[in-house]
Design an enzyme around this catalytic site. Structure first.
Site, PDB file in Angstrom:
ATOM      1  N   ASP A 295       0.856  -1.186   0.000  1.00 35.17           N
ATOM      2  CA  ASP A 295       0.000   0.000   0.000  1.00 35.17           C
ATOM      3  C   ASP A 295       0.891   1.233   0.000  1.00 35.17           C
ATOM      4  OD1 ASP A 295      -2.313   1.558   0.117  1.00 35.17           O
ATOM      5  OD2 ASP A 295      -2.520   1.403   2.300  1.00 35.17           O
ATOM      6  N   HIS A 296       0.327   2.343  -0.416  1.00 31.66           N
ATOM      7  CA  HIS A 296       1.000   3.631  -0.315  1.00 31.66           C
ATOM      8  C   HIS A 296       0.544   4.355   0.950  1.00 31.66           C
ATOM      9  CE1 HIS A 296       1.384   3.655  -4.969  1.00 31.66           C
ATOM     10  NE2 HIS A 296       2.519   3.266  -4.423  1.00 31.66           N
ATOM     11  N   TYR A 469      -4.868   4.475   0.324  1.00 28.66           N
ATOM     12  CA  TYR A 469      -5.956   3.593  -0.133  1.00 28.66           C
ATOM     13  C   TYR A 469      -5.618   2.873  -1.429  1.00 28.66           C
ATOM     14  CZ  TYR A 469      -8.333   6.823   3.089  1.00 28.66           C
ATOM     15  OH  TYR A 469      -8.677   7.607   4.169  1.00 28.66           O
ATOM     16  N   HIS A 470      -4.413   2.282  -1.485  1.00 32.95           N
ATOM     17  CA  HIS A 470      -3.974   1.569  -2.679  1.00 32.95           C
ATOM     18  C   HIS A 470      -3.529   0.136  -2.364  1.00 32.95           C
ATOM     19  CE1 HIS A 470      -2.760   5.831  -4.293  1.00 32.95           C
ATOM     20  NE2 HIS A 470      -4.067   5.627  -4.347  1.00 32.95           N
ATOM     21  N   PRO A 471      -4.316  -0.663  -1.659  1.00 34.96           N
ATOM     22  CA  PRO A 471      -3.876  -2.031  -1.344  1.00 34.96           C
ATOM     23  C   PRO A 471      -3.836  -2.899  -2.596  1.00 34.96           C
ATOM     24  CG  PRO A 471      -6.175  -1.741  -0.715  1.00 34.96           C
ATOM     25  CD  PRO A 471      -5.668  -0.385  -1.120  1.00 34.96           C
TER      26      PRO A 471
END
Length: 566
Positions: A295-296, A469-471
């Site tokens: 994630d980021h 919110y980049h899983p």
């Protein structure tokens, strides 16, 4: 209704809607889409500037939280995932970033043969209609409308941020999704004619007119059904009733990086220890299912603004009402943008071939829920390193389909990620101190002047960092012989027939940027593989790489040295 279909797609999100359209297009195949949520038809979903409302809604967001994260003060980090038609594309920030060419070449190097940049670019192009029309890098006839904002020329803060980056010695790029990602320039968004362009709006709704496509909402998938090593269907529940559904050809999991590995685990495919702990019979021990979670992270770097040009005075109820009324009537104005209209991608140090820090600039000092952080005017950049080395996992906590998962990202558990954040904070301060910002920059709100040493930066980051919110990565694509691979390069579950996984969970590594665009690309490319179509011909095109990347952290290139399509 029949219980048998050629294809069953689990999840009507960023990937599932693409597949629903492409697999039903010929009319030859019956296609069923199962979605746990409901309709996405809501003003607050469609209006770009209202993005914080669906994100905060239990109707449209699964509302996952991580386990306490050891390296960020044991905080539980929120992990929003879309629930309803369009999935996360119906609640996200609408930022359109493909990623750097090096991201996809890295996928190929990690074993995802056929997924290099030249292989992926034709599918990025096929997906989109770019506001500037088709060129070497951009598509002009695809389902997904992509454009820029409508406030870039009206608010001077956007251009000031770009100019500051150029003054700091970075390139200016006209299209970070084209020839040159590195540098400062306008940001792109999935907004068409002032309305959020989710994959539901772009792909699914046009396809729902086809008689061979069925969409079932409010339907939860329990587990897969097998005949030996072949997946023949699944068990789904709707309205308290459970029913088996059969796929003549394939079941395709497009439930996302959190839910897709959960369905596999509930079906007996995953780490043996986990399955034994949760009472699920082991069908196939596969350690990579739920692993490799990436994630980021980002922080809000905020400043007071010395001129009355920010959006902070437009955040009160009356102004929101006026903005909403204009949007309802004309689909224009501040309601028709996500407000991220300028951005940047930079390298944090020498020896990096492509950018590893991303900036979203926002002409307001505000929280994600749309409320102001200060009284008066301000602005902020959302910023964070884009290539974390920390890895986490997703695990079921029960065999029950409605049970919440255990999610552990292990943020900042790798010391290289800690060091990356120190560079990120210091480089951001340098950029914001450039002359272009002098007419607007007031005092630094956060991190604040008291945060300057390594220890102070580490402490502040651990206390304030949030997910972007980049899983992704939890069913990674790779060669069948690799112990952590879950799907092969055609997205087929390794060791089984009749099942593919097509969503962000198959990413071998996280790209440089937001993940909605590459998720759509993966679905476009996988659709050809599912249908047995030959892949689109690779596009061997030039990509700008800083010629001094091995020795310099930045090397500004005058605009005249970049081709027009840059």
């Amino acid at each position: 209704m029949t219980d048998t279909f050629d294809y069953i797609i689990v999840g009507a999100g960023s990937a599932g809607c693409v597949l629903a359209n492409r697999l039903s297009a010929s009319g030859k195949h019956s296609v069923l889409v199962l979605e746990a949520g409901g309709s996405d038809r809501n003003i607050l979903v469609s209006m770009p500037s209202a993005l914080s409302y669906p994100m905060a809604s239990k109707t449209y967001n699964w509302g996952y939280d991580s386990d306490p994260e050891p390296a960020v003060n044991n905080r539980q980090i929120t992990c929003p995932r879309g629930k309803g038609l369009g999935g996360t594309s119906s609640i996200n920030g609408m930022v359109y970033v493909r990623g750097h060419a090096c991201d996809f070449d890295e996928w190929a190097e990690l074993g995802a043969e056929g997924w290099g940049y030249a292989d992926c670019l034709p599918y990025f192009k096929r997906a989109e209609t770019w506001q500037g029309g088709e060129d070497t890098y951009r598509g002009g006839t695809g389902p997904l409308g992509v454009g820029g904002g409508n406030n870039m020329t009206r608010n001077p803060l956007y251009q000031a941020f770009i100019d500051a980056g150029v003054e700091a010695g970075y390139p200016r790029t006209g299209d970070y999704n084209g020839y040159c990602q590195e540098g400062f320039g306008p940001m792109h968004m999935t907004v068409r004619n002032g309305v959020r362009e989710s994959t539901s709006r772009a792909y699914l709704r046009p396809a729902m007119r086809r008689r061979n496509l069925t969409v079932m909402t409010r339907t939860l998938v329990d587990q897969l059904v097998f005949d030996g090593r072949r997946v023949t269907g699944l068990i789904a529940s709707r309205g308290g009733r459970t029913r088996p559904l059969t796929a003549r050809r394939e079941v395709i999991l497009s439930a996302g990086a959190i839910a897709s590995p959960m369905i596999l685990q509930r079906s007996g495919i995953g780490p043996a220890d986990l399955l034994n702990q949760t009472g699920v019979p082991v069908r196939q021990a596969l350690s990579g299912v739920g692993a490799n979670l990436q994630d980021h992270l980002e922080v809000y770097f905020q400043f007071h603004c010395t001129q009355p040009v920010s959006l902070n005075t437009r955040l009160d109820p009356l102004n929101k009402l006026l903005i909403g009324a204009r949007w309802l009537l004309f689909k224009r104005g501040l309601g028709a943008t996500n407000h991220f209209e300028s951005c940047a991608f930079i390298r944090s140090d020498a020896g990096r071939k492509s950018p590893d820090i991303q900036y979203h600039f926002l002409p307001a000092a505000m929280r994600y829920d749309g409320t102001p952080s200060i009284r008066g005017h301000g602005f902020q950049v959302h910023v964070g390193p884009n290539k974390p080395k920390s890895r986490g996992r997703v695990a079921i906590t029960s065999s029950e389909p409605g049970a919440a998962p255990s999610i552990l990202f292990n943020y900042l558990s790798h010391q290289d990620d800690v060091a990356a954040w120190r560079r990120c904070i210091r480089l951001t301060r340098e950029i914001m101190a450039q002359p272009a910002m002098d007419g607007f920059r007031g005092a630094e709100i956060q991190p604040g002047p008291a945060t300057s040493t390594d220890a102070e930066i580490d402490r502040w980051v651990r206390a304030n960092v949030e997910s972007a919110y980049h899983p992704c990565g939890t069913c990674r694509m790779g060669p069948a012989h690799a112990p952590d691979s879950v799907v092969d390069t055609d997205c087929r579950l390794i060791g089984f027939e009749g099942l593919r996984i097509v969503d962000a969970s198959v990413f071998p590594s996280i790209p440089y940027g937001n993940i909605n665009a590459p998720t759509i690309m993966v679905a476009e490319k996988a659709a050809d593989a599912i249908l047995g179509h030959p892949p689109l011909a690779p596009a061997e095109v030039p990509v700008w790489i800083d010629p001094a990347w091995q020795d310099q952290q930045r090397s500004a290139v005058p605009k005249r040295h970049l081709p027009e399509h840059s």
